[in-house]
Write a protein that holds these residues in place. Structure first.
Motif, PDB file in Angstrom:
ATOM      1  N   LEU A  52       1.067  -0.948  -0.212  1.00  0.00           N
ATOM      2  CA  LEU A  52      -0.165  -0.260  -0.059  1.00  0.00           C
ATOM      3  C   LEU A  52       0.819   1.522  -0.506  1.00  0.00           C
ATOM      4  O   LEU A  52       0.682   2.125  -0.324  1.00  0.00           O
ATOM      5  CB  LEU A  52      -0.857   0.054   1.148  1.00  0.00           C
ATOM      6  CG  LEU A  52      -2.099   1.311   1.201  1.00  0.00           C
ATOM      7  CD1 LEU A  52      -2.712   1.197   0.057  1.00  0.00           C
ATOM      8  CD2 LEU A  52      -2.248   1.240   2.865  1.00  0.00           C
ATOM      9  N   ASN A  53       2.291   1.182   1.170  1.00  0.00           N
ATOM     10  CA  ASN A  53       2.801   2.313   0.606  1.00  0.00           C
ATOM     11  C   ASN A  53       3.063   2.648  -0.497  1.00  0.00           C
ATOM     12  O   ASN A  53       3.636   4.246  -1.049  1.00  0.00           O
ATOM     13  CB  ASN A  53       3.988   2.590   1.914  1.00  0.00           C
ATOM     14  CG  ASN A  53       3.623   2.523   3.271  1.00  0.00           C
ATOM     15  OD1 ASN A  53       2.429   3.350   3.481  1.00  0.00           O
ATOM     16  ND2 ASN A  53       4.617   1.635   3.762  1.00  0.00           N
ATOM     17  N   ILE A  56       0.316   4.226  -2.194  1.00  0.00           N
ATOM     18  CA  ILE A  56       0.854   6.397  -1.892  1.00  0.00           C
ATOM     19  C   ILE A  56       1.435   6.669  -2.589  1.00  0.00           C
ATOM     20  O   ILE A  56       1.610   7.919  -2.859  1.00  0.00           O
ATOM     21  CB  ILE A  56       0.767   5.702  -0.805  1.00  0.00           C
ATOM     22  CG1 ILE A  56      -0.683   5.006   0.050  1.00  0.00           C
ATOM     23  CG2 ILE A  56       0.278   7.043   0.142  1.00  0.00           C
ATOM     24  CD1 ILE A  56      -0.591   5.086   1.300  1.00  0.00           C
ATOM     25  N   ALA A  81      -8.323   3.516  -0.491  1.00  0.00           N
ATOM     26  CA  ALA A  81      -7.081   3.139   0.342  1.00  0.00           C
ATOM     27  C   ALA A  81      -5.932   3.632  -0.178  1.00  0.00           C
ATOM     28  O   ALA A  81      -5.527   4.870   1.221  1.00  0.00           O
ATOM     29  CB  ALA A  81      -6.435   1.386   0.580  1.00  0.00           C
ATOM     30  N   PRO A  82      -4.707   4.161  -0.692  1.00  0.00           N
ATOM     31  CA  PRO A  82      -3.832   4.497  -1.364  1.00  0.00           C
ATOM     32  C   PRO A  82      -4.698   5.965  -1.665  1.00  0.00           C
ATOM     33  O   PRO A  82      -3.682   7.336  -1.320  1.00  0.00           O
ATOM     34  CB  PRO A  82      -3.037   3.872  -2.399  1.00  0.00           C
ATOM     35  CG  PRO A  82      -4.449   3.214  -3.625  1.00  0.00           C
ATOM     36  CD  PRO A  82      -4.860   2.744  -2.581  1.00  0.00           C
ATOM     37  N   THR A  84      -7.023   8.004  -0.077  1.00  0.00           N
ATOM     38  CA  THR A  84      -6.691   7.735   1.482  1.00  0.00           C
ATOM     39  C   THR A  84      -5.030   9.026   1.558  1.00  0.00           C
ATOM     40  O   THR A  84      -5.291   9.565   2.197  1.00  0.00           O
ATOM     41  CB  THR A  84      -7.580   7.625   2.533  1.00  0.00           C
ATOM     42  OG1 THR A  84      -9.177   6.706   1.360  1.00  0.00           O
ATOM     43  CG2 THR A  84      -7.598   7.564   3.786  1.00  0.00           C
ATOM     44  N   GLY A  85      -4.633   7.474   1.543  1.00  0.00           N
ATOM     45  CA  GLY A  85      -2.822   7.857   2.053  1.00  0.00           C
ATOM     46  C   GLY A  85      -2.443   9.336   1.517  1.00  0.00           C
ATOM     47  O   GLY A  85      -1.514  10.155   2.523  1.00  0.00           O
ATOM     48  N   CYS A 110      -6.709  -2.323   6.345  1.00  0.00           N
ATOM     49  CA  CYS A 110      -6.477  -2.704   5.777  1.00  0.00           C
ATOM     50  C   CYS A 110      -7.752  -3.827   4.777  1.00  0.00           C
ATOM     51  O   CYS A 110      -8.849  -3.740   5.194  1.00  0.00           O
ATOM     52  CB  CYS A 110      -5.387  -3.781   5.289  1.00  0.00           C
ATOM     53  SG  CYS A 110      -5.999  -5.347   5.931  1.00  0.00           S
ATOM     54  N   THR A 172      -0.464  -5.439  -1.134  1.00  0.00           N
ATOM     55  CA  THR A 172      -1.507  -3.687  -1.277  1.00  0.00           C
ATOM     56  C   THR A 172      -3.159  -3.842   0.083  1.00  0.00           C
ATOM     57  O   THR A 172      -3.329  -3.783  -0.219  1.00  0.00           O
ATOM     58  CB  THR A 172      -2.361  -3.832  -2.478  1.00  0.00           C
ATOM     59  OG1 THR A 172      -2.654  -4.289  -3.332  1.00  0.00           O
ATOM     60  CG2 THR A 172      -0.894  -2.655  -3.241  1.00  0.00           C
ATOM     61  N   ARG A 176      -1.560  -2.501   6.773  1.00  0.00           N
ATOM     62  CA  ARG A 176      -2.772  -1.826   7.275  1.00  0.00           C
ATOM     63  C   ARG A 176      -2.274   0.313   6.774  1.00  0.00           C
ATOM     64  O   ARG A 176      -1.014   0.237   7.083  1.00  0.00           O
ATOM     65  CB  ARG A 176      -2.911  -1.790   8.338  1.00  0.00           C
ATOM     66  CG  ARG A 176      -3.258  -3.246   8.718  1.00  0.00           C
ATOM     67  CD  ARG A 176      -3.280  -3.406  10.118  1.00  0.00           C
ATOM     68  NE  ARG A 176      -4.046  -4.817   9.968  1.00  0.00           N
ATOM     69  CZ  ARG A 176      -5.611  -5.336  10.089  1.00  0.00           C
ATOM     70  NH1 ARG A 176      -6.357  -4.579   9.682  1.00  0.00           N
ATOM     71  NH2 ARG A 176      -5.471  -6.209  10.089  1.00  0.00           N
ATOM     72  N   LEU A 177      -3.186   1.232   6.727  1.00  0.00           N
ATOM     73  CA  LEU A 177      -2.627   2.594   6.319  1.00  0.00           C
ATOM     74  C   LEU A 177      -2.541   2.989   7.512  1.00  0.00           C
ATOM     75  O   LEU A 177      -2.895   2.785   8.738  1.00  0.00           O
ATOM     76  CB  LEU A 177      -4.089   3.111   5.720  1.00  0.00           C
ATOM     77  CG  LEU A 177      -4.156   4.731   4.979  1.00  0.00           C
ATOM     78  CD1 LEU A 177      -3.188   4.522   3.919  1.00  0.00           C
ATOM     79  CD2 LEU A 177      -5.090   4.623   5.161  1.00  0.00           C
ATOM     80  N   ALA A 180      -3.775   7.923   7.912  1.00  0.00           N
ATOM     81  CA  ALA A 180      -5.102   8.502   7.228  1.00  0.00           C
ATOM     82  C   ALA A 180      -5.405   9.756   7.988  1.00  0.00           C
ATOM     83  O   ALA A 180      -6.215  10.184   8.534  1.00  0.00           O
ATOM     84  CB  ALA A 180      -6.405   7.505   7.788  1.00  0.00           C
TER      85      ALA A 180
END
Length: 251
Positions: A52-53, A56, A81-82, A84-85, A110, A172, A176-177, A180
């Motif tokens: 996920l990072n 982002i 998700a990405p 939001t980040g 996540c 991804t 976990r984010l 946020a």
């Protein structure tokens, strides 16, 4: 006129936005479809380390590298998700955030949290056995068709979706984010809901209740989960209306 950065959902690339981007440009907007690392023409950039990072950072770097400002950042499905980040890092570059059949993530969430534990375990096993431990293939059409997500897609569009889809880097879904913080003050919040998501919102699900209240502005689109394929011109109309209405209320 608005500058739209269009981020696709899982298994998709910038190609999914082709018709919607074209329609937005015809209306005078700037439209920039994105392919995230590990997908479509950037599939070779993916690997077990893609998480996920990674996505982002890719969204943030694209916007900063091209010095984009006053942008409308659009997230479809997984991209919530990405996006939001990324939104929390963009400061005054961000004018508007739009979630298409999606919603913002809270810190610590996540993608696997959005499904029953048994289904999440099945995906983990599938990735281990069939995906070299890090690739999640798109579900077959008969699984996708269990809900109304395919509404509006003709046979040719369904074939195109399955033919062009690429496996999603599973990191991804599992990471976990961490952050946020969300967009800064004054950023316009827009939600575009399609059939299944409209039903969830109208049912009053507690976890979605805030999306029916200010600062959110909600638009409903009568189609399935992939409106950029099933109703691309109509989606462009809604995006155009969202940006125009906001401009009108602030002048």
């Amino acid at each position: 006129m608005a500058t739209f950065v269009l981020v696709p959902g899982a298994w998709l690339g910038a190609w999914a936005w082709d018709e919607t981007a074209h329609a937005l440009r015809e209306r005078g907007h700037t439209a920039i479809p994105v392919t995230l690392p590990g997908l479509a023409e950037r599939a070779e950039l993916g690997g077990p380390q893609t998480d996920l990072n990674t996505h982002i950072s890719d969204i943030t770097d694209l916007i900063e590298r091209h010095d984009l400002r006053d942008i409308t950042l659009v997230a479809h499905s997984y991209a919530g998700a990405p996006v939001t980040g990324a939104a929390g890092h963009l400061g005054d570059r961000l004018e508007r955030v739009v979630y298409v059949d999606s919603a913002p993530f809270e810190a610590g969430m996540c993608m696997l949290d959005l499904m029953p534990p048994q289904e999440a375990d099945q995906l983990r096993q599938q990735v281990t056995v069939l995906g070299d431990g890090w690739q999640l293939a798109m579900p077959p059409i008969d699984v996708l068709g269990l809900s109304s997500s395919l509404d509006g897609l003709g046979e040719g569009q369904r074939e195109r979706l399955l033919a062009r889809a690429t496996p999603q880097p599973f990191g991804t879904y599992t990471q976990r984010l961490a952050d946020a913080t969300g967009p800064g003050p004054g950023v316009d919040h827009v939600l575009i809901a399609c059939h299944d998501f409209t039903a969830l919102l109208d049912a009053g699900m507690p976890m979605l209740a805030s999306l029916n209240q200010p600062p959110w502005r909600r638009f409903d689109l009568s189609t399935g989960h992939w409106p950029m394929l099933s109703a691309p011109a109509e989606l462009a109309d809604v995006l155009d209306a969202a940006s125009t209405q906001c401009a009108n209320t602030t002048t």
